[in-house]
Design a protein around this motif. Structure first.
Motif, PDB file in Angstrom:
ATOM      1  N   ALA A  66       0.838  -1.211   0.000  1.00 31.86           N
ATOM      2  CA  ALA A  66       0.000   0.000   0.000  1.00 31.86           C
ATOM      3  C   ALA A  66       0.867   1.254   0.000  1.00 31.86           C
ATOM      4  CB  ALA A  66      -0.933  -0.012   1.208  1.00 31.86           C
ATOM      5  N   LEU A  67       2.070   1.149   0.553  1.00 31.87           N
ATOM      6  CA  LEU A  67       2.987   2.297   0.588  1.00 31.87           C
ATOM      7  C   LEU A  67       3.930   2.298  -0.622  1.00 31.87           C
ATOM      8  CD1 LEU A  67       3.828   2.112   4.412  1.00 31.87           C
ATOM      9  CD2 LEU A  67       2.375   3.815   3.285  1.00 31.87           C
ATOM     10  N   ASN A  68       3.642   1.435  -1.593  1.00 35.74           N
ATOM     11  CA  ASN A  68       4.450   1.327  -2.834  1.00 35.74           C
ATOM     12  C   ASN A  68       5.909   1.024  -2.561  1.00 35.74           C
ATOM     13  OD1 ASN A  68       2.307   1.917  -4.603  1.00 35.74           O
ATOM     14  ND2 ASN A  68       2.512   4.095  -4.100  1.00 35.74           N
ATOM     15  N   ILE A  69       6.179   0.224  -1.555  1.00 39.32           N
ATOM     16  CA  ILE A  69       7.563  -0.136  -1.253  1.00 39.32           C
ATOM     17  C   ILE A  69       7.952  -1.387  -2.034  1.00 39.32           C
ATOM     18  CG2 ILE A  69       9.076  -1.009   0.584  1.00 39.32           C
ATOM     19  CD1 ILE A  69       7.577   1.013   2.435  1.00 39.32           C
ATOM     20  N   GLY A  70       9.069  -1.299  -2.708  1.00 37.31           N
ATOM     21  CA  GLY A  70       9.534  -2.419  -3.527  1.00 37.31           C
ATOM     22  C   GLY A  70      10.982  -2.239  -3.910  1.00 37.31           C
ATOM     23  N   GLU A  71      11.311  -2.678  -5.115  1.00 41.46           N
ATOM     24  CA  GLU A  71      12.702  -2.643  -5.578  1.00 41.46           C
ATOM     25  C   GLU A  71      13.310  -1.246  -5.465  1.00 41.46           C
ATOM     26  OE1 GLU A  71      14.247  -4.875  -9.476  1.00 41.46           O
ATOM     27  OE2 GLU A  71      12.621  -5.793  -8.329  1.00 41.46           O
ATOM     28  N   GLY A  72      14.560  -1.203  -4.985  1.00 39.74           N
ATOM     29  CA  GLY A  72      15.251   0.080  -4.869  1.00 39.74           C
ATOM     30  C   GLY A  72      15.035   0.755  -3.528  1.00 39.74           C
ATOM     31  N   ASP A  73      14.079   0.238  -2.738  1.00 35.99           N
ATOM     32  CA  ASP A  73      13.791   0.833  -1.425  1.00 35.99           C
ATOM     33  C   ASP A  73      14.471   0.032  -0.324  1.00 35.99           C
ATOM     34  OD1 ASP A  73      12.088   2.646  -2.692  1.00 35.99           O
ATOM     35  OD2 ASP A  73      10.359   1.289  -2.482  1.00 35.99           O
ATOM     36  N   GLU A  74      14.743   0.718   0.777  1.00 34.58           N
ATOM     37  CA  GLU A  74      15.267   0.041   1.962  1.00 34.58           C
ATOM     38  C   GLU A  74      14.275   0.175   3.113  1.00 34.58           C
ATOM     39  OE1 GLU A  74      19.282   1.179   2.959  1.00 34.58           O
ATOM     40  OE2 GLU A  74      20.004   0.768   0.923  1.00 34.58           O
ATOM     41  N   VAL A  75      14.172  -0.887   3.880  1.00 35.40           N
ATOM     42  CA  VAL A  75      13.264  -0.883   5.038  1.00 35.40           C
ATOM     43  C   VAL A  75      14.043  -1.413   6.243  1.00 35.40           C
ATOM     44  CG1 VAL A  75      11.112  -1.779   6.012  1.00 35.40           C
ATOM     45  CG2 VAL A  75      11.262  -1.303   3.552  1.00 35.40           C
ATOM     46  N   ILE A  76      13.969  -0.687   7.344  1.00 37.69           N
ATOM     47  CA  ILE A  76      14.694  -1.092   8.555  1.00 37.69           C
ATOM     48  C   ILE A  76      13.812  -1.996   9.414  1.00 37.69           C
ATOM     49  CG2 ILE A  76      15.820  -0.255  10.658  1.00 37.69           C
ATOM     50  CD1 ILE A  76      16.536   2.296   9.100  1.00 37.69           C
ATOM     51  N   VAL A  77      14.363  -3.140   9.793  1.00 41.60           N
ATOM     52  CA  VAL A  77      13.641  -4.104  10.646  1.00 41.60           C
ATOM     53  C   VAL A  77      14.577  -4.589  11.765  1.00 41.60           C
ATOM     54  CG1 VAL A  77      12.151  -4.895   8.744  1.00 41.60           C
ATOM     55  CG2 VAL A  77      14.244  -6.131   9.225  1.00 41.60           C
ATOM     56  N   PRO A  78      14.014  -4.972  12.918  1.00 41.26           N
ATOM     57  CA  PRO A  78      14.874  -5.433  14.016  1.00 41.26           C
ATOM     58  C   PRO A  78      15.560  -6.765  13.706  1.00 41.26           C
ATOM     59  CG  PRO A  78      12.554  -5.639  14.614  1.00 41.26           C
ATOM     60  CD  PRO A  78      12.596  -4.923  13.305  1.00 41.26           C
ATOM     61  N   ALA A  79      16.798  -6.913  14.203  1.00 42.99           N
ATOM     62  CA  ALA A  79      17.587  -8.130  13.978  1.00 42.99           C
ATOM     63  C   ALA A  79      17.200  -9.245  14.942  1.00 42.99           C
ATOM     64  CB  ALA A  79      19.074  -7.818  14.138  1.00 42.99           C
ATOM     65  N   PHE A  80      16.562  -8.847  16.047  1.00 41.25           N
ATOM     66  CA  PHE A  80      16.146  -9.814  17.069  1.00 41.25           C
ATOM     67  C   PHE A  80      14.628  -9.774  17.101  1.00 41.25           C
ATOM     68  CE2 PHE A  80      15.148 -10.835  21.564  1.00 41.25           C
ATOM     69  CZ  PHE A  80      15.739 -12.085  21.639  1.00 41.25           C
ATOM     70  N   SER A  81      13.986 -10.714  16.378  1.00 44.27           N
ATOM     71  CA  SER A  81      12.541 -10.673  16.221  1.00 44.27           C
ATOM     72  C   SER A  81      12.084 -11.923  15.500  1.00 44.27           C
ATOM     73  CB  SER A  81      12.147  -9.438  15.400  1.00 44.27           C
ATOM     74  OG  SER A  81      10.744  -9.308  15.339  1.00 44.27           O
ATOM     75  N   TYR A  82      10.769 -12.011  15.318  1.00 48.29           N
ATOM     76  CA  TYR A  82      10.222 -13.041  14.442  1.00 48.29           C
ATOM     77  C   TYR A  82      10.537 -12.657  12.997  1.00 48.29           C
ATOM     78  CZ  TYR A  82       6.988 -16.431  12.518  1.00 48.29           C
ATOM     79  OH  TYR A  82       6.460 -17.476  11.821  1.00 48.29           O
ATOM     80  N   VAL A  83      10.583 -13.642  12.118  1.00 51.83           N
ATOM     81  CA  VAL A  83      11.103 -13.440  10.766  1.00 51.83           C
ATOM     82  C   VAL A  83      10.167 -12.657   9.835  1.00 51.83           C
ATOM     83  CG1 VAL A  83      10.166 -15.583   9.780  1.00 51.83           C
ATOM     84  CG2 VAL A  83      12.320 -14.664   8.901  1.00 51.83           C
ATOM     85  N   ALA A  84       8.885 -12.541  10.201  1.00 55.28           N
ATOM     86  CA  ALA A  84       7.873 -12.075   9.232  1.00 55.28           C
ATOM     87  C   ALA A  84       8.206 -10.740   8.551  1.00 55.28           C
ATOM     88  CB  ALA A  84       6.503 -11.990   9.909  1.00 55.28           C
ATOM     89  N   ALA A  85       8.621  -9.735   9.326  1.00 55.12           N
ATOM     90  CA  ALA A  85       8.881  -8.414   8.743  1.00 55.12           C
ATOM     91  C   ALA A  85      10.013  -8.497   7.722  1.00 55.12           C
ATOM     92  CB  ALA A  85       9.221  -7.409   9.840  1.00 55.12           C
ATOM     93  N   LEU A  86      11.083  -9.168   8.119  1.00 52.94           N
ATOM     94  CA  LEU A  86      12.234  -9.354   7.229  1.00 52.94           C
ATOM     95  C   LEU A  86      11.817 -10.084   5.949  1.00 52.94           C
ATOM     96  CD1 LEU A  86      15.253  -9.493   6.570  1.00 52.94           C
ATOM     97  CD2 LEU A  86      15.441 -11.418   8.146  1.00 52.94           C
ATOM     98  N   GLU A  87      10.982 -11.075   6.141  1.00 48.92           N
ATOM     99  CA  GLU A  87      10.529 -11.917   5.035  1.00 48.92           C
ATOM    100  C   GLU A  87       9.754 -11.121   3.979  1.00 48.92           C
ATOM    101  OE1 GLU A  87       8.820 -16.237   5.643  1.00 48.92           O
ATOM    102  OE2 GLU A  87       7.398 -14.747   6.293  1.00 48.92           O
ATOM    103  N   VAL A  88       8.808 -10.317   4.417  1.00 50.41           N
ATOM    104  CA  VAL A  88       7.966  -9.620   3.428  1.00 50.41           C
ATOM    105  C   VAL A  88       8.746  -8.513   2.717  1.00 50.41           C
ATOM    106  CG1 VAL A  88       5.799 -10.214   4.534  1.00 50.41           C
ATOM    107  CG2 VAL A  88       6.899  -8.070   5.145  1.00 50.41           C
ATOM    108  N   VAL A  89       9.653  -7.858   3.425  1.00 47.76           N
ATOM    109  CA  VAL A  89      10.494  -6.845   2.773  1.00 47.76           C
ATOM    110  C   VAL A  89      11.283  -7.530   1.655  1.00 47.76           C
ATOM    111  CG1 VAL A  89      12.449  -5.268   3.076  1.00 47.76           C
ATOM    112  CG2 VAL A  89      10.669  -5.384   4.831  1.00 47.76           C
ATOM    113  N   SER A  90      11.851  -8.687   1.964  1.00 47.11           N
ATOM    114  CA  SER A  90      12.639  -9.432   0.977  1.00 47.11           C
ATOM    115  C   SER A  90      11.770  -9.886  -0.191  1.00 47.11           C
ATOM    116  CB  SER A  90      13.290 -10.653   1.636  1.00 47.11           C
ATOM    117  OG  SER A  90      14.003 -10.267   2.782  1.00 47.11           O
ATOM    118  N   LEU A  91      10.586 -10.406   0.123  1.00 46.04           N
ATOM    119  CA  LEU A  91       9.678 -10.897  -0.931  1.00 46.04           C
ATOM    120  C   LEU A  91       9.323  -9.804  -1.933  1.00 46.04           C
ATOM    121  CD1 LEU A  91       6.994 -13.158   0.773  1.00 46.04           C
ATOM    122  CD2 LEU A  91       8.565 -13.786  -1.061  1.00 46.04           C
ATOM    123  N   LEU A  92       9.193  -8.564  -1.455  1.00 44.45           N
ATOM    124  CA  LEU A  92       8.780  -7.474  -2.344  1.00 44.45           C
ATOM    125  C   LEU A  92       9.953  -6.879  -3.114  1.00 44.45           C
ATOM    126  CD1 LEU A  92       6.065  -5.727  -0.155  1.00 44.45           C
ATOM    127  CD2 LEU A  92       5.749  -7.154  -2.177  1.00 44.45           C
ATOM    128  N   GLY A  93      11.142  -7.455  -2.915  1.00 46.47           N
ATOM    129  CA  GLY A  93      12.297  -6.981  -3.676  1.00 46.47           C
ATOM    130  C   GLY A  93      12.954  -5.754  -3.086  1.00 46.47           C
TER     131      GLY A  93
END
Ligand SMILES: *Cc1c(COP(=O)(O)O)cnc(C)c1O
Length: 361
Positions: A66-93
């Protein structure tokens, strides 16, 4: 760690009635209970828009889309957490950039954010870990200064508060999960997305339902991510008992704090002054023989869990991401989550505490 059959048994009549009503109406997808539950959720949090979806991971993915985040963008996520946030950022390129957490509260270390922000950075996914709040004021200030989106992940912290305001109401978009072990949980998968923004809400609702603005009118490339009516019916019952359930856990956490106070080999979870903890986990730090303690508890019939055994950058799928997370690294060696849920009694907490004292002599 949690006793789902017992929880069902205590309110069986209400759950059965709610589910029977759906079976009889047959409105399994986008049924009446879904619409009602979305309204009740929005009312509970005091937020304008509440859009249900299939699970918490989808909620995060839909938020990023919805925020048009994808290739070329960076998103900061915690290193100590459940994998979901990291996973979806990666999936969207987009490129995930990990940030360390603080040793006291286990939340994103806001002092380490600025050095990770660059012109490609679009958003921070603020995971409120274990039931507690991140430092929301500091985070919002950084986001504002650098024009970043804040996406809250309150999958573990639904019902928790920051300065007397519910988590999930601070970010541009917030995401939660109704997975069976969460604070507000259903009998399978479920999730929801929250926002105060009318335009974003419309887009989120479209994306979650095949990009449709109306039936067979596909405005954007969407997803099939919907909350089942049966789950919504269960969640309506659960929502009625959420506040008492949280209150029970606050009492149990207090008891753990009293009982375990004097054991030098462990550190108790700290509650930040700005935070009202919702105790999805009661996570101690064990400075000596953590794995042996876990085993000792198990031998005496007490389950405990290690959330999380690895820093996310050490997971095979994510090797190659930035690496230096001294606090997260230390926590993976020390954390141990003890049982805390609303079916436990004071005696249970005393029993677990007694075992831990016994272990350390
Ligand atoms: C459970 C969880 C999720 C994912 O929720 P699912 O409904 O299992 O997809 C996301 N983030 C955090 C922090 C979680 O604990």
């Amino acid at each position: 760690m949690i006793d789902l059959p017992l929880e069902y048994a205590t309110r069986k009549v209400e759950y059965d009635e709610a589910m029977q009503a759906v079976l009889q109406a047959g409105d399994f997808i986008k049924g009446k209970a879904v619409t009602e539950f979305e309204h009740q959720l929005a009312q509970f949090l005091n937020i304008k828009h509440s859009i249900s979806c299939a699970n918490g991971t989808d909620a995060l993915e839909i938020a990023l889309r919805a925020l048009n985040i994808g290739e070329g963008d960076e998103v900061i996520v915690p290193a100590f957490s459940y994998v979901a946030a990291l996973e979806v950022v990666s999936l969207l390129g987009a490129k995930p950039v990990l940030v360390d957490v603080d040793a006291q509260y286990f939340q994103i270390d806001v002092t380490k954010l600025k050095s990770l922000i660059n012109p490609r950075t679009k958003a921070i996914i603020a995971v409120h870990l274990f039931g507690q709040a991140v430092d929301v004021d500091e985070l919002l200030e950084i986001a504002k200064a650098h024009q970043l989106y804040i996406i809250e992940d309150n999958a573990q912290s639904f019902g928790g508060m920051y300065k007397n305001q519910y988590l999930g109401t601070f970010g541009h978009i917030s995401c939660t999960s109704f997975f069976p072990t969460k604070n507000l949980a259903c009998y399978g998968d479920g999730g929801a997305i929250f926002t105060q923004d009318d335009t974003l809400a419309k887009k989120i609702r479209m994306i979650a339902n095949h990009g449709q603005s109306a039936k067979y009118q596909h405005e954007v490339v969407g997803r099939n991510s919907r909350l089942d009516t049966l789950q919504a019916a269960v969640l309506q019952v659960k929502l009625r008992y959420l506040k008492p359930s949280l209150a029970i856990k606050v009492g149990l956490a207090r008891l753990y704090q009293q009982q375990l106070l004097e054991i030098e080999e462990i550190s108790l979870p700290q509650v930040a002054t700005h935070s009202q903890h919702s105790w999805n986990q009661f996570t101690i730090r064990v400075h000596q023989n953590r794995d042996e303690l876990k085993q000792f508890l198990a031998q005496h019939g007490v389950q405990s869990m290690i959330y999380y055994p690895k820093v996310l950058s050490q997971q095979p799928a994510y090797i190659g991401l930035n690496q230096d997370f001294p606090v997260a690294q230390q926590l993976t060696k020390e954390v141990l989550s003890l049982p805390i849920h609303d079916q436990l009694k004071e005696e249970d907490i005393q029993q677990v505490s007694k075992l831990i004292k016994e272990f350390y002599g």
